[in-house]
Design an enzyme around this catalytic site. Sequence first.
Site, PDB file in Angstrom:
ATOM      1  N   TRP A 101       0.840  -1.206   0.000  1.00  0.00           N
ATOM      2  CA  TRP A 101       0.000   0.000   0.000  1.00  0.00           C
ATOM      3  C   TRP A 101       0.870   1.250   0.000  1.00  0.00           C
ATOM      4  O   TRP A 101       0.550   2.237  -0.661  1.00  0.00           O
ATOM      5  CB  TRP A 101      -0.978  -0.016   1.167  1.00  0.00           C
ATOM      6  CG  TRP A 101      -1.955  -1.143   1.095  1.00  0.00           C
ATOM      7  CD1 TRP A 101      -2.134  -2.132   2.011  1.00  0.00           C
ATOM      8  CD2 TRP A 101      -2.898  -1.413   0.045  1.00  0.00           C
ATOM      9  NE1 TRP A 101      -3.115  -2.996   1.592  1.00  0.00           N
ATOM     10  CE2 TRP A 101      -3.604  -2.583   0.404  1.00  0.00           C
ATOM     11  CE3 TRP A 101      -3.217  -0.781  -1.169  1.00  0.00           C
ATOM     12  CZ2 TRP A 101      -4.596  -3.136  -0.402  1.00  0.00           C
ATOM     13  CZ3 TRP A 101      -4.213  -1.336  -1.974  1.00  0.00           C
ATOM     14  CH2 TRP A 101      -4.891  -2.492  -1.591  1.00  0.00           C
ATOM     15  N   ASP A 171      -1.417   6.652   6.273  1.00  0.00           N
ATOM     16  CA  ASP A 171      -2.533   5.764   5.940  1.00  0.00           C
ATOM     17  C   ASP A 171      -2.742   4.863   7.159  1.00  0.00           C
ATOM     18  O   ASP A 171      -1.874   4.051   7.496  1.00  0.00           O
ATOM     19  CB  ASP A 171      -2.143   4.938   4.701  1.00  0.00           C
ATOM     20  CG  ASP A 171      -3.178   3.870   4.325  1.00  0.00           C
ATOM     21  OD1 ASP A 171      -4.162   3.682   5.059  1.00  0.00           O
ATOM     22  OD2 ASP A 171      -2.971   3.218   3.279  1.00  0.00           O
ATOM     23  N   LYS A 195     -11.804  -1.680   6.943  1.00  0.00           N
ATOM     24  CA  LYS A 195     -10.950  -2.572   7.716  1.00  0.00           C
ATOM     25  C   LYS A 195     -11.429  -2.615   9.167  1.00  0.00           C
ATOM     26  O   LYS A 195     -11.744  -3.674   9.677  1.00  0.00           O
ATOM     27  CB  LYS A 195      -9.487  -2.121   7.650  1.00  0.00           C
ATOM     28  CG  LYS A 195      -8.947  -1.923   6.230  1.00  0.00           C
ATOM     29  CD  LYS A 195      -8.806  -3.244   5.467  1.00  0.00           C
ATOM     30  CE  LYS A 195      -8.706  -3.070   3.963  1.00  0.00           C
ATOM     31  NZ  LYS A 195      -7.539  -2.388   3.477  1.00  0.00           N
TER      32      LYS A 195
HETATM   33  C1  LIG Z   1      -7.065  -1.990   2.154  1.00  0.00           C
HETATM   34  C2  LIG Z   1      -6.026  -0.936   2.242  1.00  0.00           C
HETATM   35  C3  LIG Z   1      -5.887   0.053   1.250  1.00  0.00           C
HETATM   36  C4  LIG Z   1      -6.745   0.083   0.004  1.00  0.00           C
HETATM   37  O1  LIG Z   1      -8.041   0.445   0.322  1.00  0.00           O
HETATM   38  P1  LIG Z   1      -9.138   0.676  -0.806  1.00  0.00           P
HETATM   39  O2  LIG Z   1     -10.239   1.305  -0.013  1.00  0.00           O
HETATM   40  O3  LIG Z   1      -9.487  -0.653  -1.361  1.00  0.00           O
HETATM   41  O4  LIG Z   1      -8.580   1.592  -1.825  1.00  0.00           O
HETATM   42  C5  LIG Z   1      -4.933   1.021   1.438  1.00  0.00           C
HETATM   43  N1  LIG Z   1      -4.136   1.029   2.511  1.00  0.00           N
HETATM   44  C6  LIG Z   1      -4.236   0.089   3.477  1.00  0.00           C
HETATM   45  C7  LIG Z   1      -3.333   0.150   4.667  1.00  0.00           C
HETATM   46  C8  LIG Z   1      -5.179  -0.923   3.371  1.00  0.00           C
HETATM   47  O5  LIG Z   1      -5.276  -1.848   4.330  1.00  0.00           O
END
Ligand SMILES: *Cc1c(COP(=O)(O)O)cnc(C)c1O
Length: 360
Positions: A101, A171, A195
């Site tokens: 990511w 993030d 998540k």
């Molecule tokens: C799942 C995830 C993403 C991607 O998320 P989307 O909503 O599918 O774009 C980005 N960063 C992390 C840390 C993730 O766990």
Amino acid sequence: MARVYNFSAGPAVLPESVLREAADEMLDYRGTGMSVMEMSHRSSTYQAILDAAEADLRELMGIPDHYKVLFLQGGASQQFAMIPMNLMKNRTADYIITGQWAKKAWQEAKLYGKANAVASSEDKNFSYIPDCSDLSISPDADYVYICENNTIYGTKFHTLPNTKGKDLVADVSSCFLSEPVDVSRYAMLYGGVQKNIGPAGVVIAIIREDLITEDVLPGTPTMLRYKTHADHGSMYNTPPAYGIYICGKVFQWLKAQGGLAAMESRNQEKAKILYDFLDGSDLFHGTVVPKDRSLMNVPFVTGDREMDAKFVKEAADRGLVNLKGHRTVGGMRASIYNAMPIEGVAALVTFMEQFERENR
Ligand SMILES: *Cc1c(COP(=O)(O)O)cnc(C)c1O
């Protein structure tokens, strides 16, 4: 009705009481005679839902007044572009590469300017967090970027990097609301809610106000400017209304659980059950350097692909589902987010003990 223990990395388990409440309100939200799904986002009833969600999130995280809370769409992945478009004023930023990511965010930023990888753990398949105490931060960097909890690899920054005074952007998709956080240490933190908070389709971004300006890269679309959403209270266009409503219920649930400090101790307790077992097992092994282990995502392997597949299948037969690891790590991954009850982790470990006895 049989609920399983769902160890999915995301979309993931939600608190059962939240789902029941949503079910009760499905046809008639509090005497309105309609579902929240059918409601105008411009109605006073919906405005109250959004306002309460924001107020509860601010209370849970202790978000200072000079930070905006934005409810956005496009997934966490859309932020990979929105962040440079809005924040890369000098067209320079530093990225710490701790997994896929972070790498995707870095590659996207390269479309807009000079994105430097100042540290990486790719040499060991992202199984650790690099030492970020003294990095060569670019003097003109607009920000330093991290992925705080690496969902796929099961690592977490337990200490934030030394950004040498530069703004930190994080993030936090897979550790959102899993523990108390000092928001003032970040310029921006954001995450997709699927998540650890709610249903897919909502992204929450918490951004220091002075960073939300009209000074964005040329050509940045209206919808991709933070200012557009900040100026309209996350209602420039139709927001992901039902998803925000569920997030609001999860915030209420978190408050009832005792807030983020209580969640942290429960999460530590849950993770310890699993990590202690892994550390003592002859069959199963964790894949992460112990000091960098995540409380949310726990990857583990037997070292034998066929054995891994057998385990995943037999676990699923017992209602322990979505334990297959990410293809880049292999083996298994148990995601044990806020809403995973301790009983689910205990049931997993009990089955792992049994499986180990049977497959010695
Ligand atoms: C799942 C995830 C993403 C991607 O998320 P989307 O909503 O599918 O774009 C980005 N960063 C992390 C840390 C993730 O766990």
